[in-house]
Design an enzyme around this catalytic site. Structure first.
Site, PDB file in Angstrom:
ATOM      1  N   ARG A 119     -13.556  -5.957  15.088  1.00  0.00           N
ATOM      2  CA  ARG A 119     -12.597  -4.961  15.546  1.00  0.00           C
ATOM      3  C   ARG A 119     -13.320  -3.629  15.683  1.00  0.00           C
ATOM      4  O   ARG A 119     -13.977  -3.185  14.739  1.00  0.00           O
ATOM      5  CB  ARG A 119     -11.474  -4.844  14.511  1.00  0.00           C
ATOM      6  CG  ARG A 119     -10.317  -4.000  14.980  1.00  0.00           C
ATOM      7  CD  ARG A 119      -9.361  -3.720  13.855  1.00  0.00           C
ATOM      8  NE  ARG A 119      -9.748  -2.514  13.134  1.00  0.00           N
ATOM      9  CZ  ARG A 119      -8.941  -1.839  12.303  1.00  0.00           C
ATOM     10  NH1 ARG A 119      -7.711  -2.284  12.068  1.00  0.00           N
ATOM     11  NH2 ARG A 119      -9.356  -0.755  11.690  1.00  0.00           N
ATOM     12  N   HIS A 173      -2.586   0.769  16.357  1.00  0.00           N
ATOM     13  CA  HIS A 173      -1.856   1.223  15.177  1.00  0.00           C
ATOM     14  C   HIS A 173      -0.542   1.912  15.521  1.00  0.00           C
ATOM     15  O   HIS A 173      -0.264   3.030  15.062  1.00  0.00           O
ATOM     16  CB  HIS A 173      -2.744   2.118  14.292  1.00  0.00           C
ATOM     17  CG  HIS A 173      -2.589   1.835  12.831  1.00  0.00           C
ATOM     18  ND1 HIS A 173      -1.851   2.645  12.009  1.00  0.00           N
ATOM     19  CD2 HIS A 173      -3.042   0.834  12.063  1.00  0.00           C
ATOM     20  CE1 HIS A 173      -1.878   2.153  10.783  1.00  0.00           C
ATOM     21  NE2 HIS A 173      -2.583   1.048  10.784  1.00  0.00           N
ATOM     22  N   TRP A 213       1.840   7.002  12.130  1.00  0.00           N
ATOM     23  CA  TRP A 213       0.447   6.926  11.683  1.00  0.00           C
ATOM     24  C   TRP A 213      -0.122   5.538  12.017  1.00  0.00           C
ATOM     25  O   TRP A 213       0.537   4.559  11.842  1.00  0.00           O
ATOM     26  CB  TRP A 213       0.332   7.142  10.167  1.00  0.00           C
ATOM     27  CG  TRP A 213      -1.106   6.924   9.732  1.00  0.00           C
ATOM     28  CD1 TRP A 213      -2.163   7.765   9.936  1.00  0.00           C
ATOM     29  CD2 TRP A 213      -1.632   5.768   9.058  1.00  0.00           C
ATOM     30  NE1 TRP A 213      -3.313   7.212   9.434  1.00  0.00           N
ATOM     31  CE2 TRP A 213      -3.012   5.979   8.900  1.00  0.00           C
ATOM     32  CE3 TRP A 213      -1.064   4.570   8.600  1.00  0.00           C
ATOM     33  CZ2 TRP A 213      -3.859   5.038   8.288  1.00  0.00           C
ATOM     34  CZ3 TRP A 213      -1.891   3.644   7.988  1.00  0.00           C
ATOM     35  CH2 TRP A 213      -3.281   3.890   7.838  1.00  0.00           C
ATOM     36  N   HIS A 249     -14.204  -5.285  10.508  1.00  0.00           N
ATOM     37  CA  HIS A 249     -14.065  -3.981  11.161  1.00  0.00           C
ATOM     38  C   HIS A 249     -15.421  -3.327  11.422  1.00  0.00           C
ATOM     39  O   HIS A 249     -16.291  -3.321  10.554  1.00  0.00           O
ATOM     40  CB  HIS A 249     -13.278  -3.024  10.258  1.00  0.00           C
ATOM     41  CG  HIS A 249     -11.866  -3.442  10.022  1.00  0.00           C
ATOM     42  ND1 HIS A 249     -10.964  -2.649   9.372  1.00  0.00           N
ATOM     43  CD2 HIS A 249     -11.184  -4.566  10.365  1.00  0.00           C
ATOM     44  CE1 HIS A 249      -9.794  -3.259   9.320  1.00  0.00           C
ATOM     45  NE2 HIS A 249      -9.904  -4.432   9.900  1.00  0.00           N
ATOM     46  N   ASP A 276      -7.326  -1.990  17.439  1.00  0.00           N
ATOM     47  CA  ASP A 276      -6.014  -1.735  16.839  1.00  0.00           C
ATOM     48  C   ASP A 276      -5.512  -0.364  17.287  1.00  0.00           C
ATOM     49  O   ASP A 276      -6.141   0.657  16.999  1.00  0.00           O
ATOM     50  CB  ASP A 276      -6.157  -1.776  15.305  1.00  0.00           C
ATOM     51  CG  ASP A 276      -4.821  -1.806  14.586  1.00  0.00           C
ATOM     52  OD1 ASP A 276      -3.789  -1.534  15.227  1.00  0.00           O
ATOM     53  OD2 ASP A 276      -4.819  -2.100  13.365  1.00  0.00           O
ATOM     54  N   ARG A 301       0.842 -11.378  13.472  1.00  0.00           N
ATOM     55  CA  ARG A 301      -0.040 -10.787  12.457  1.00  0.00           C
ATOM     56  C   ARG A 301       0.561 -10.782  11.056  1.00  0.00           C
ATOM     57  O   ARG A 301       0.045 -10.094  10.174  1.00  0.00           O
ATOM     58  CB  ARG A 301      -0.315  -9.326  12.853  1.00  0.00           C
ATOM     59  CG  ARG A 301      -1.129  -9.182  14.102  1.00  0.00           C
ATOM     60  CD  ARG A 301      -2.597  -9.109  13.811  1.00  0.00           C
ATOM     61  NE  ARG A 301      -2.922  -7.948  13.016  1.00  0.00           N
ATOM     62  CZ  ARG A 301      -3.799  -7.956  12.013  1.00  0.00           C
ATOM     63  NH1 ARG A 301      -4.409  -9.073  11.668  1.00  0.00           N
ATOM     64  NH2 ARG A 301      -4.054  -6.854  11.344  1.00  0.00           N
ATOM     65  N   TYR A 353      -7.383   7.015  12.637  1.00  0.00           N
ATOM     66  CA  TYR A 353      -7.172   5.725  11.984  1.00  0.00           C
ATOM     67  C   TYR A 353      -8.367   4.794  12.235  1.00  0.00           C
ATOM     68  O   TYR A 353      -8.834   4.676  13.364  1.00  0.00           O
ATOM     69  CB  TYR A 353      -5.888   5.045  12.512  1.00  0.00           C
ATOM     70  CG  TYR A 353      -5.897   3.607  12.077  1.00  0.00           C
ATOM     71  CD1 TYR A 353      -5.609   3.290  10.760  1.00  0.00           C
ATOM     72  CD2 TYR A 353      -6.325   2.602  12.928  1.00  0.00           C
ATOM     73  CE1 TYR A 353      -5.733   1.986  10.307  1.00  0.00           C
ATOM     74  CE2 TYR A 353      -6.440   1.302  12.491  1.00  0.00           C
ATOM     75  CZ  TYR A 353      -6.145   1.003  11.175  1.00  0.00           C
ATOM     76  OH  TYR A 353      -6.276  -0.267  10.721  1.00  0.00           O
ATOM     77  N   ASN A 405       0.811  -1.214   0.000  1.00  0.00           N
ATOM     78  CA  ASN A 405       0.000   0.000   0.000  1.00  0.00           C
ATOM     79  C   ASN A 405       0.851   1.273   0.000  1.00  0.00           C
ATOM     80  O   ASN A 405       1.656   1.497   0.890  1.00  0.00           O
ATOM     81  CB  ASN A 405      -0.895  -0.011   1.243  1.00  0.00           C
ATOM     82  CG  ASN A 405      -2.203   0.732   1.036  1.00  0.00           C
ATOM     83  OD1 ASN A 405      -2.450   1.273  -0.036  1.00  0.00           O
ATOM     84  ND2 ASN A 405      -3.029   0.756   2.055  1.00  0.00           N
ATOM     85  N   GLU A 453      -8.128 -11.777   9.492  1.00  0.00           N
ATOM     86  CA  GLU A 453      -8.772 -10.473   9.285  1.00  0.00           C
ATOM     87  C   GLU A 453      -9.418 -10.457   7.899  1.00  0.00           C
ATOM     88  O   GLU A 453      -8.831 -10.915   6.921  1.00  0.00           O
ATOM     89  CB  GLU A 453      -7.732  -9.354   9.378  1.00  0.00           C
ATOM     90  CG  GLU A 453      -8.331  -7.971   9.177  1.00  0.00           C
ATOM     91  CD  GLU A 453      -7.275  -6.853   9.279  1.00  0.00           C
ATOM     92  OE1 GLU A 453      -6.078  -7.169   9.152  1.00  0.00           O
ATOM     93  OE2 GLU A 453      -7.666  -5.698   9.484  1.00  0.00           O
ATOM     94  N   GLU A 482      -4.058  -4.667  19.385  1.00  0.00           N
ATOM     95  CA  GLU A 482      -3.106  -4.799  18.274  1.00  0.00           C
ATOM     96  C   GLU A 482      -2.125  -3.632  18.207  1.00  0.00           C
ATOM     97  O   GLU A 482      -2.516  -2.481  18.414  1.00  0.00           O
ATOM     98  CB  GLU A 482      -3.930  -4.862  16.983  1.00  0.00           C
ATOM     99  CG  GLU A 482      -3.122  -5.039  15.731  1.00  0.00           C
ATOM    100  CD  GLU A 482      -4.044  -5.161  14.517  1.00  0.00           C
ATOM    101  OE1 GLU A 482      -5.187  -5.643  14.675  1.00  0.00           O
ATOM    102  OE2 GLU A 482      -3.632  -4.748  13.434  1.00  0.00           O
ATOM    103  N   GLU A 529       1.954  -7.068  11.542  1.00  0.00           N
ATOM    104  CA  GLU A 529       1.517  -6.836  10.154  1.00  0.00           C
ATOM    105  C   GLU A 529       2.571  -6.120   9.323  1.00  0.00           C
ATOM    106  O   GLU A 529       2.572  -6.235   8.108  1.00  0.00           O
ATOM    107  CB  GLU A 529       0.182  -6.083  10.112  1.00  0.00           C
ATOM    108  CG  GLU A 529       0.268  -4.652  10.620  1.00  0.00           C
ATOM    109  CD  GLU A 529      -1.083  -3.944  10.615  1.00  0.00           C
ATOM    110  OE1 GLU A 529      -2.088  -4.568  10.970  1.00  0.00           O
ATOM    111  OE2 GLU A 529      -1.116  -2.757  10.253  1.00  0.00           O
TER     112      GLU A 529
HETATM  113  C1  GCO Z   1      -5.132  -3.605   9.927  1.00  0.00           C
HETATM  114  C2  GCO Z   1      -4.138  -2.610   9.487  1.00  0.00           C
HETATM  115  C3  GCO Z   1      -4.465  -1.852   8.246  1.00  0.00           C
HETATM  116  C4  GCO Z   1      -3.292  -0.993   7.810  1.00  0.00           C
HETATM  117  C5  GCO Z   1      -3.208  -0.977   6.336  1.00  0.00           C
HETATM  118  C6  GCO Z   1      -2.063  -0.153   5.832  1.00  0.00           C
HETATM  119  O1  GCO Z   1      -5.016  -4.030  11.054  1.00  0.00           O
HETATM  120  O2  GCO Z   1      -5.976  -3.963   9.133  1.00  0.00           O
HETATM  121  O3  GCO Z   1      -3.619  -1.877  10.537  1.00  0.00           O
HETATM  122  O4  GCO Z   1      -5.647  -1.128   8.339  1.00  0.00           O
HETATM  123  O5  GCO Z   1      -3.404   0.284   8.296  1.00  0.00           O
HETATM  124  O6  GCO Z   1      -3.083  -2.271   5.891  1.00  0.00           O
HETATM  125  O7  GCO Z   1      -1.916  -0.340   4.467  1.00  0.00           O
HETATM  126 MG    MG Z   2      -3.456  -3.304  12.170  1.00  0.00          MG
END
Ligand code: GCO
Ligand code: MG
Length: 423
Positions: free
Chosen positions: A167, A233, A423, A142, A231, A304, A179, A57, A360, A257, A283
């Site tokens: 989530r 983040h 972010w 989500h 999350d 993750r 976010y 991304n 997810e 998360e 992730e």
């Molecule tokens: C999640 C992630 C995503 C990321 C995204 C960035 O847990 O799904 O945090 O929402 O922000 O994949 O490209």
């Molecule tokens: Mg995430």
């Protein structure tokens, strides 16, 4: 090393007695049916096609170039059956190993080669990985709302779709963009189209004051059974994360998360010492080596890592194997920026891997389902990879070509004083 070609001999000249196929083309398709996806298509001399996801991304073109300019020429002439050898060749052979661009490229090749192996043998990939160890794969999706009532409505809508795990992300008073919270009727999509990233203002104190109340309200509303996830983040210091974890213990989260930016893994020891809230991280990790101390020190409960960004099916299985020893489960990343090809690949791993806990699944816009026709399916809170040979995906290339790449970036975040933060 050159490819093993279409003959029956290995590089060392031994007669294998087996007919082999040869890779004759490796093409990169960039399409944007609502959002950007990078897809690798490997074609063999016998006319088989393997699909891999290479979407990173906001940095799509870097992976596309890595594949087109540096990997595709090396694949031509190789035996597609030699998945592990190709993985080792692309990982060890490059010298400049690891990193998201390299590992996403290797991931795409690996997924495409497993797809071909499935099509060669007529088997869904999960059968080649040892067969099903479960009947279906638990999934979470989500829910999002600016305020508590909106979030609760969103959770209810997800429950009506049958989801057993949700989530929950909410707005924060005083912040215009947060976010995980959608700004319109369409589903939440973090990447914004345009030549530069959107800048968000972030206030950790405001978040920490608000989030525990929201999550407690969500738990009160749904009762004890629904699995609730949240999350963070990557936004907290270890001290903040420990305090938040403690405060949330009564909520009974399935997981919390990315509490800290986890490249600094040692800080998780502090978080772990202070809270029993289950932690999920990984992730943005690309290899088993990045997960190593989090797993072997049992600093997390869920890994993750994503099949695309962590080197494909072969490498995700390695991460799962290490995690299994330490009683840590897999809960792979599956946002909208992970294409339906990767979701399918992840599900084949999920069906055949004992310590796979949850996948997810954000879902996709209808057009994405048309471009990527898939055998995987969702029903009543669970996903299944389906029984088509290989990964079970076909890409409508003509339709894909109608939606060319559009520059899009993930947002960046600044604190109230204007300084950059995660972010
Ligand atoms: C999640 C992630 C995503 C990321 C995204 C960035 O847990 O799904 O945090 O929402 O922000 O994949 O490209
Ligand atoms: Mg995430």
């Amino acid at each position: 090393m050159t490819g093993t070609g279409g003959n029956r001999t290995t590089d060392s000249g031994h007669d294998t007695g087996r007919a082999s196929d040869t890779i004759v083309a490796a093409d990169v398709i960039i399409t944007s049916p609502g959002r950007n996806f990078v897809t690798l298509k490997i074609t063999t001399a016998q006319g088989l096609t393997g699909w891999g996801d290479a979407t990173l991304n906001g940095r799509e073109l870097a992976v596309a170039s890595y594949l087109r300019d540096h990997v595709a020429p090396l694949l031509i002439g190789r035996d597609p059956a030699r998945i592990e050898d190709t993985w080792q060749y692309l990982y060890r052979g490059v010298y400049w190993r690891r990193g998201p661009v390299t590992m996403t490229s290797i991931g795409a090749v690996d997924i495409a080669l497993w797809d071909i192996k499935g099509k060669t043998t007529g088997q869904p990939v999960y059968q080649l990985l040892g067969g099903a160890v479960r009947d279906r794969i638990l999934t979470y999706t989500h829910a999002t709302g600016w305020d508590v009532p909106q979030l609760l409505d969103s959770i209810d809508a997800r429950r009506e779709q049958g989801f057993l795990a949700v989530r929950a992300q909410s707005g924060v008073p005083g912040l215009d963009m947060v976010y995980g919270v959608t700004n319109g009727a369409a589903g939440y999509e973090p990447a914004g189209r345009g030549a530069a990233p959107v800048e968000e203002v972030w206030d950790t104190d405001a978040y920490l004051r608000h989030a525990p109340k929201v999550l407690a309200a969500a738990r009160d509303h749904v009762g004890p059974e629904l699995k609730l996830l949240h999350d963070v983040h990557h936004r907290l210091t270890p001290g903040q994360a420990a305090r938040l974890g403690k405060e949330l213990e009564g909520v009974g989260l399935f997981w919390l998360e990315d509490v800290t930016p986890a490249e600094n893994q040692q800080v998780l020891r502090h978080v772990r010492q202070h809270t029993t809230v289950p932690l999920a991280i990984g992730e943005v990790f690309n290899t088993v080596w990045e997960c190593q101390s989090l797993i072997t020190e049992q600093l997390i409960d869920f890994v993750r890592t994503c099949v695309t960004h962590a080197g494909g099916i072969s490498h995700l299985r390695r991460i799962a194997a290490l995690a299994e020893i330490w009683q840590i489960a897999l809960g792979p990343h599956g946002p909208s920026d992970v294409s339906p090809v990767a979701l399918g690949a992840s599900l084949h791993v999920g069906l055949s891997t004992p310590n796979f806990a949850i996948q997810e699944y954000m879902g996709y816009e209808p057009l994405v389902h048309e471009v990527f026709q898939h055998g995987w399916s969702y029903e009543n809170g669970y996903l299944h990879p389906g029984d088509l040979p290989g990964i079970g995906i076909e890409v409508d290339e003509k339709l894909a070509a109608r939606y060319p790449y559009e520059p899009a970036y993930l947002p960046v975040a600044r604190r109230r004083d204007g300084s950059m933060t995660d972010w």
